[in-house]
Enzyme design. Sequence first.
Site, PDB file in Angstrom:
ATOM      1  CG  ASP A  95      -2.120   0.778   1.161  1.00 29.78           C
ATOM      2  OD1 ASP A  95      -2.439   1.419  -0.088  1.00 29.78           O
ATOM      3  OD2 ASP A  95      -2.770   0.973   2.109  1.00 29.78           O
ATOM      4  CG  HIS A  96      -1.182   4.766   0.740  1.00 32.99           C
ATOM      5  ND1 HIS A  96      -1.565   6.290  -0.006  1.00 32.99           N
ATOM      6  CD2 HIS A  96      -2.288   4.488   1.002  1.00 32.99           C
ATOM      7  CE1 HIS A  96      -2.894   5.939  -0.169  1.00 32.99           C
ATOM      8  NE2 HIS A  96      -3.399   5.022   0.348  1.00 32.99           N
ATOM      9  CD  GLU A 169      -3.640   4.004   4.789  1.00 34.43           C
ATOM     10  OE1 GLU A 169      -4.382   3.041   4.863  1.00 34.43           O
ATOM     11  OE2 GLU A 169      -3.416   4.550   3.622  1.00 34.43           O
ATOM     12  N   GLY A 213      -9.338   7.470   7.328  1.00 34.69           N
ATOM     13  CA  GLY A 213      -9.821   7.394   8.789  1.00 34.69           C
ATOM     14  C   GLY A 213     -11.155   7.260   9.205  1.00 34.69           C
ATOM     15  CG  HIS A 252      -6.757   4.745  -1.888  1.00 34.71           C
ATOM     16  ND1 HIS A 252      -5.358   5.250  -1.892  1.00 34.71           N
ATOM     17  CD2 HIS A 252      -6.693   3.490  -2.643  1.00 34.71           C
ATOM     18  CE1 HIS A 252      -4.686   4.211  -2.674  1.00 34.71           C
ATOM     19  NE2 HIS A 252      -5.328   3.498  -3.226  1.00 34.71           N
ATOM     20  N   GLY A 254     -12.487   4.596   2.037  1.00 37.49           N
ATOM     21  CA  GLY A 254     -13.911   4.151   1.890  1.00 37.49           C
ATOM     22  C   GLY A 254     -14.752   4.250   3.042  1.00 37.49           C
ATOM     23  CB  SER A 255     -13.971   4.656   6.782  1.00 36.73           C
ATOM     24  OG  SER A 255     -13.224   3.506   6.708  1.00 36.73           O
ATOM     25  CG  ASP A 276      -6.059  -0.092   7.480  1.00 35.20           C
ATOM     26  OD1 ASP A 276      -6.102  -1.114   8.255  1.00 35.20           O
ATOM     27  OD2 ASP A 276      -5.249   0.800   7.382  1.00 35.20           O
TER      28      ASP A 276
END
Length: 342
Positions: A95-96, A169, A213, A252, A254-255, A276
């Site tokens: 990831d990132h 993140e 977040g 990215h 998505g919360s 995540d």
Amino acid sequence: MPIATPEVYADMLDRAKAGSFAYPAINVSSSQTLNAAIRGFAEAGSDGIVQVSTGGAEYLSGPTVKNMVSGALALAAYAHEVAKAYDVHIALHTDHCPKDKLDGFVRPLLAASTERVKAGGTPWFQSHMWDGSAVPLEENLEIARELLGLAKAADVILEIEVGVVGGEEDGVEGGGGEQLYSTPEDAVATVEALGLGENGRYLTALTFGNVHGVYKPGNVKLRPEILKRAQEAVIKAKGLAADAKPFDLVFHGGSGSLAEEISAAVDYGVVKMNVDTDTQYAFTRPVAGYMFTSYDGVLKVDGNVGNKKQYDPRAWGKVAEEGMARRVVEACEHLRSAGTHS
């Protein structure tokens, strides 16, 4: 099944785009969270993607060692072994990775995969992400072009980010305002720089208001139509078929997204959605409940001896993995990948 080969991974992405579904990409940072993610995919009947961030890789190497490459390779080696027991394909992704960590993470991992492929094997990871959101677009795409060549040589897919994801993140702060929204011009510039697959396959995280977040549903202002306009801009610029989806898109942050926003993004070409925050909570919450209800067994209360069967890490680890696996199943259902494993 074994970890997905490059050919299997490419087929996974092709089937997702053709079938209008997407794979959850689950961040993991331990063998327990890895096992929970794979279990969730298997229970959903979905192939899937497991990914590790730079911070997760550091943690995997040992909290006092903090070697991102050894941690990532250790996870990959473990995953290659345990995934064999499940009847779904799992792809491994990093990831990132920002600019200042490329030389300590993505480039060495690509070199390790290249060496493995030259010896007749498959790459350690099926894809890697270069996060150039913090640098100007021209520099972002220049670095992406170099990495795409290295990735192609290693039989690996590159993921890039065009735009900025808000929030935080792994200690990296995103921006805000209009930076959160990629433009059609950004999309065309990306294709001009990287091509349409002839220079190597890549995934593109275009931004449409995404924020990393914890957020309640409705608090994140997404504009999925930006993805549609980006696809259309490239179709027009390159003279492609009207129904083409030139980008393999990534979602990215998505919360807090509404179900209809997720559905629209998938319809516009999203094939991978990072998950995540939600799975972290799904892993930890059952442990908190377990500790509260089993405190007199977990702790040596008033000089007692406690209950070894309750404070054994396998006891509370089991409930944690069950909780996370359930959340992975839900993600597969929301992204319509459940039951798509062939």
